[in-house]
Design a protein around this motif. Structure first.
Motif, PDB file in Angstrom:
ATOM      1  N   MET A   1       0.844  -1.197   0.000  1.00  0.00           N
ATOM      2  CA  MET A   1       0.000   0.000   0.000  1.00  0.00           C
ATOM      3  C   MET A   1       0.879   1.247   0.000  1.00  0.00           C
ATOM      4  O   MET A   1       1.867   1.322   0.722  1.00  0.00           O
ATOM      5  N   THR A   2       0.523   2.234  -0.845  1.00  0.00           N
ATOM      6  CA  THR A   2       1.285   3.472  -0.896  1.00  0.00           C
ATOM      7  C   THR A   2       0.995   4.311   0.341  1.00  0.00           C
ATOM      8  O   THR A   2       0.142   3.982   1.154  1.00  0.00           O
ATOM      9  N   LYS A   3       1.722   5.419   0.466  1.00  0.00           N
ATOM     10  CA  LYS A   3       1.602   6.211   1.684  1.00  0.00           C
ATOM     11  C   LYS A   3       0.236   6.863   1.798  1.00  0.00           C
ATOM     12  O   LYS A   3      -0.467   7.077   0.806  1.00  0.00           O
ATOM     13  N   GLY A   4      -0.126   7.180   3.042  1.00  0.00           N
ATOM     14  CA  GLY A   4      -1.412   7.797   3.310  1.00  0.00           C
ATOM     15  C   GLY A   4      -1.366   9.295   3.076  1.00  0.00           C
ATOM     16  O   GLY A   4      -0.382   9.847   2.571  1.00  0.00           O
ATOM     17  N   HIS A   5      -2.443   9.956   3.475  1.00  0.00           N
ATOM     18  CA  HIS A   5      -2.572  11.394   3.232  1.00  0.00           C
ATOM     19  C   HIS A   5      -3.007  12.086   4.516  1.00  0.00           C
ATOM     20  O   HIS A   5      -3.729  11.516   5.340  1.00  0.00           O
ATOM     21  N   VAL A   6      -2.576  13.318   4.685  1.00  0.00           N
ATOM     22  CA  VAL A   6      -3.000  14.155   5.808  1.00  0.00           C
ATOM     23  C   VAL A   6      -4.032  15.154   5.288  1.00  0.00           C
ATOM     24  O   VAL A   6      -3.729  15.971   4.410  1.00  0.00           O
ATOM     25  N   PHE A   7      -5.249  15.071   5.813  1.00  0.00           N
ATOM     26  CA  PHE A   7      -6.334  15.988   5.456  1.00  0.00           C
ATOM     27  C   PHE A   7      -6.516  17.016   6.573  1.00  0.00           C
ATOM     28  O   PHE A   7      -6.221  16.740   7.740  1.00  0.00           O
ATOM     29  N   VAL A   8      -7.056  18.174   6.214  1.00  0.00           N
ATOM     30  CA  VAL A   8      -7.398  19.209   7.199  1.00  0.00           C
ATOM     31  C   VAL A   8      -8.786  19.733   6.871  1.00  0.00           C
ATOM     32  O   VAL A   8      -9.070  20.093   5.720  1.00  0.00           O
ATOM     33  N   THR A   9      -9.653  19.768   7.880  1.00  0.00           N
ATOM     34  CA  THR A   9     -11.002  20.269   7.660  1.00  0.00           C
ATOM     35  C   THR A   9     -11.497  20.966   8.918  1.00  0.00           C
ATOM     36  O   THR A   9     -10.874  20.889   9.982  1.00  0.00           O
ATOM     37  N   MET A  10     -12.618  21.662   8.785  1.00  0.00           N
ATOM     38  CA  MET A  10     -13.325  22.235   9.927  1.00  0.00           C
ATOM     39  C   MET A  10     -14.537  21.359  10.205  1.00  0.00           C
ATOM     40  O   MET A  10     -15.175  20.856   9.277  1.00  0.00           O
ATOM     41  N   TYR A 149       2.495  13.609   9.007  1.00  0.00           N
ATOM     42  CA  TYR A 149       3.064  13.316   7.691  1.00  0.00           C
ATOM     43  C   TYR A 149       4.052  12.154   7.766  1.00  0.00           C
ATOM     44  O   TYR A 149       4.098  11.304   6.871  1.00  0.00           O
ATOM     45  N   ARG A 150       4.837  12.109   8.828  1.00  0.00           N
ATOM     46  CA  ARG A 150       5.781  10.993   8.973  1.00  0.00           C
ATOM     47  C   ARG A 150       5.026   9.671   9.071  1.00  0.00           C
ATOM     48  O   ARG A 150       5.359   8.694   8.394  1.00  0.00           O
ATOM     49  N   HIS A 151       3.979   9.639   9.897  1.00  0.00           N
ATOM     50  CA  HIS A 151       3.268   8.386  10.135  1.00  0.00           C
ATOM     51  C   HIS A 151       2.494   7.934   8.897  1.00  0.00           C
ATOM     52  O   HIS A 151       2.511   6.744   8.556  1.00  0.00           O
ATOM     53  N   GLY A 156       0.692   4.149   5.866  1.00  0.00           N
ATOM     54  CA  GLY A 156      -0.292   4.056   4.799  1.00  0.00           C
ATOM     55  C   GLY A 156      -1.716   4.369   5.209  1.00  0.00           C
ATOM     56  O   GLY A 156      -2.646   4.119   4.441  1.00  0.00           O
ATOM     57  N   VAL A 157      -1.922   4.905   6.412  1.00  0.00           N
ATOM     58  CA  VAL A 157      -3.268   5.296   6.837  1.00  0.00           C
ATOM     59  C   VAL A 157      -3.485   6.770   6.497  1.00  0.00           C
ATOM     60  O   VAL A 157      -2.537   7.507   6.208  1.00  0.00           O
ATOM     61  N   ASP A 158      -4.738   7.205   6.533  1.00  0.00           N
ATOM     62  CA  ASP A 158      -5.060   8.618   6.351  1.00  0.00           C
ATOM     63  C   ASP A 158      -5.348   9.245   7.711  1.00  0.00           C
ATOM     64  O   ASP A 158      -6.007   8.631   8.562  1.00  0.00           O
ATOM     65  N   TRP A 183       0.536  17.061  -1.379  1.00  0.00           N
ATOM     66  CA  TRP A 183      -0.453  16.437  -2.269  1.00  0.00           C
ATOM     67  C   TRP A 183       0.247  15.605  -3.337  1.00  0.00           C
ATOM     68  O   TRP A 183      -0.109  15.635  -4.510  1.00  0.00           O
ATOM     69  N   SER A 184       1.231  14.827  -2.911  1.00  0.00           N
ATOM     70  CA  SER A 184       2.009  14.011  -3.844  1.00  0.00           C
ATOM     71  C   SER A 184       1.178  12.895  -4.465  1.00  0.00           C
ATOM     72  O   SER A 184       1.582  12.307  -5.473  1.00  0.00           O
ATOM     73  N   ALA A 185       0.021  12.585  -3.888  1.00  0.00           N
ATOM     74  CA  ALA A 185      -0.848  11.548  -4.460  1.00  0.00           C
ATOM     75  C   ALA A 185      -1.509  12.007  -5.750  1.00  0.00           C
ATOM     76  O   ALA A 185      -2.046  11.185  -6.498  1.00  0.00           O
ATOM     77  N   LEU A 186      -1.478  13.308  -6.019  1.00  0.00           N
ATOM     78  CA  LEU A 186      -2.087  13.846  -7.233  1.00  0.00           C
ATOM     79  C   LEU A 186      -1.027  14.063  -8.302  1.00  0.00           C
ATOM     80  O   LEU A 186       0.084  14.512  -8.009  1.00  0.00           O
TER      81      LEU A 186
END
Length: 554
Positions: A1-10, A149-151, A156-158, A183-186
């Motif tokens: 599995m490729t690396k996960g992503h860090v999202f930010v929301t309100m 970002y490190r984790h 591979g989790v988000d 946003w390296s996944a894009l």
């Protein structure tokens, strides 16, 4: 599995759909009173578990496993016993949460149909409550983001940061925009398109138009699943269900309504509407509704029956007036934001548009759309999310919009549509009217609809981050240590302006200056320049440098 992503929301962590979430606790392994009030079952769950290990700090994070498989796992995470005096003190505790939550969710997913889907870990602004870290918010945010970002890169989790503080949200977006890998996944071309749409959003011209796909990530059914559920509620036999699928979706709905008429002759319409409402009445929103609610857009349109976007908007601090609906209250009127629900709502089952007869009879909402297009959308850009280009509803809406818009030389591209897959024929069909953005995948190891849907969420995350032009963190209390040197110097200069303009200043320009300062996070108090969280020191022959207030008092 490729690396996960860090999202930010309100939003509100308790209304956000995740696999596990961080629940802060004190030295007694006790959450704050507001958590207990919001979660009536929490105290009983705490009593069932042996929490001595977290009380004596032999572990920093502990998952509550007395849970059904459909619920998110709360992971108790301890703040330092002596309080937070430095942002780095939170690092081992946050790291422990990430490791424990990843292990717990990965293990649970092995026995479910979702084993191929990445776990989503939700995080509040950890360490900034009563533990003392509130005064180091800016630096804590930088530490938490770096560790996330490190984790995600390794596990591979988000990870989703769910903020309720607008200043934290704005600073987090700025810090992420500074990262080359955010946003390296894009694919680069896809990220460029997200940035282009973000500029339209910053100009106040982007209007989200949401289809069923927006709610699917939260567990809402798609069209086929909804019809299958209604067939079960109507009591169809297996052979009847098989025959039903040979019809179009609209005709299936008409047939199902007739079955309800036979089964419930006295109140079939009410029963049918309530059955539809019950099927789509999902309580927790996922990433797509949450991110779309964070866009700086006054208007939004949806064909969905659920109230996920309304809830997400409310939690993001941007409540919306629903059209058609009740009169706006003080909060929604003040926000001046609206949501047009073309096909009805679960909270008013009688308004739901589902069958072919319903579609032929909803001329009033078509007129509402036409009026809004003529008065508002002519100068705006529609963003279609959650539709398939073969969707009959999509065709009808695009037809209505095209008729309402004036003709333009060389074509009439009035919007963009986010698509999961590339289709050359659809491009031929729609390319003159819409900018079709498909979720191209730079990594061939991740293919399929589920992977494309996740990339669409990452696209929305990039769009929201680059559309955020708020700098409300700059003068906000307790954010000084998260600033760059340049930002800190600007902060001190502006706080001096605030001090001068607040001390017996009768100039008519002072209120205008104060409005600008409040947009940058100033709390309206008269600053004392000698006690700033960030002080600027000057050395001969060198640029100004920062020292924190706590360092300067050692």
């Amino acid at each position: 599995m490729t690396k996960g992503h860090v999202f930010v929301t309100m939003g509100d962590l308790l209304n956000f759909k995740s696999d596990a979430w961080l629940l802060p606790v004190d030295r007694r392994a006790s959450p704050g009173d507001h958590w207990k009030e919001a979660l009536p079952w929490l105290e009983e769950a705490l009593e069932i578990h042996n929490l001595q290990s977290i009380r004596d700090e032999s572990v920093f994070a502990f998952p509550l496993h007395i849970w059904n498989r459909d619920s998110s796992i709360p992971v108790l995470t301890a703040v330092p016993m002596s309080g937070v005096t430095d942002a780095e003190q939170l690092l081992p505790r946050f790291r422990s949460f990430l490791e424990v939550a990843t292990a717990a969710t990965t293990e649970r997913r092995k026995s479910t149909a979702e084993s191929a889907v990445r776990p989503v870990l939700a995080v509040p602004f950890f360490g900034t409550g009563r533990g003392g870290g509130n005064i180091y918010r800016g630096e804590i945010l930088r530490v938490l983001l770096k560790e996330a970002y490190r984790h995600t890169g390794e596990a591979g989790v988000d990870v989703v940061f769910v903020f309720q503080d607008a200043a934290a949200f704005a600073l987090a977006q700025q810090q992420r925009r500074e990262r080359s890998d955010a946003w390296s996944a894009l694919a680069p071309s896809l990220l460029t398109q997200a940035k282009d749409l973000a500029k339209v959003a910053r100009d106040g011209r982007l209007v989200p138009f949401m289809g069923a796909g927006v709610s699917v990530s939260a567990g809402a059914p798609n069209w086929n699943q909804l019809l299958q559920g209604l067939a079960g509620a109507a009591g169809l036999e297996s052979s009847e269900k098989a025959a039903l699928t040979k019809l179009s979706n609209l005709d299936q709905a008409d047939v199902l309504r007739s079955y309800f008429s036979d089964k419930f002759p006295l109140d079939s319409d009410a029963r049918f509407g309530q059955a539809v409402a019950d099927s789509v009445d999902v309580k927790k929103y996922g990433l797509a509704p949450s991110l779309l609610a964070c866009l700086p857009s006054n208007g939004a349109i949806t064909l969905n029956y659920d109230t996920l976007f309304e809830t997400a908007s409310e939690d993001a601090g941007s409540p919306r007036t629903v059209i058609p609906g009740d009169q706006p209250d003080d909060r929604t009127a003040a926000s001046q934001k609206w949501l047009l629900k073309l096909h009805g709502s679960v909270d008013k089952p009688e308004t739901i548009v589902l069958t072919r007869d319903d579609y032929l009879g909803y001329s009033a909402t078509r007129e509402a759309l036409s009026a809004l297009v003529k008065a508002h959308l002519i100068t705006h850009h529609l963003l279609f999310v959650g539709f398939g280009l073969a969707d009959d509803h999509f065709h009808e809406i695009v037809h209505d919009v095209r008729r309402a818009l004036p003709a333009k030389k060389g074509g009439n591209r009035f919007g963009s549509a986010l698509m999961l897959e590339n289709d050359v024929m659809q491009e031929k069909l729609w390319g003159k009217h819409l900018n079709l953005i498909d979720m191209k995948n730079p990594d061939p190891s991740e293919s399929g609809i589920a992977a494309a849907a996740r990339r669409l969420e990452i696209f929305l995350d990039a769009l929201v981050a680059h559309a955020s032009d708020s700098h409300s963190f700059l003068l906000a209390p307790h954010y000084g240590e998260g600033l760059t040197d340049e930002e800190a110097r600007l902060r001190d200069a502006l706080l001096e302006v605030a001090r001068v303009s607040s001390t017996g200043n009768t100039s008519s320009a002072a209120p205008v200056v104060h409005r600008v300062l409040r947009e940058l996070g100033w709390d309206g108090t008269t600053p004392n320049t000698k006690t700033h969280a960030q002080a600027v020191t000057f050395s001969p022959g060198s640029p100004p440098t920062r020292t924190s207030a706590k360092d300067s008092t050692k």
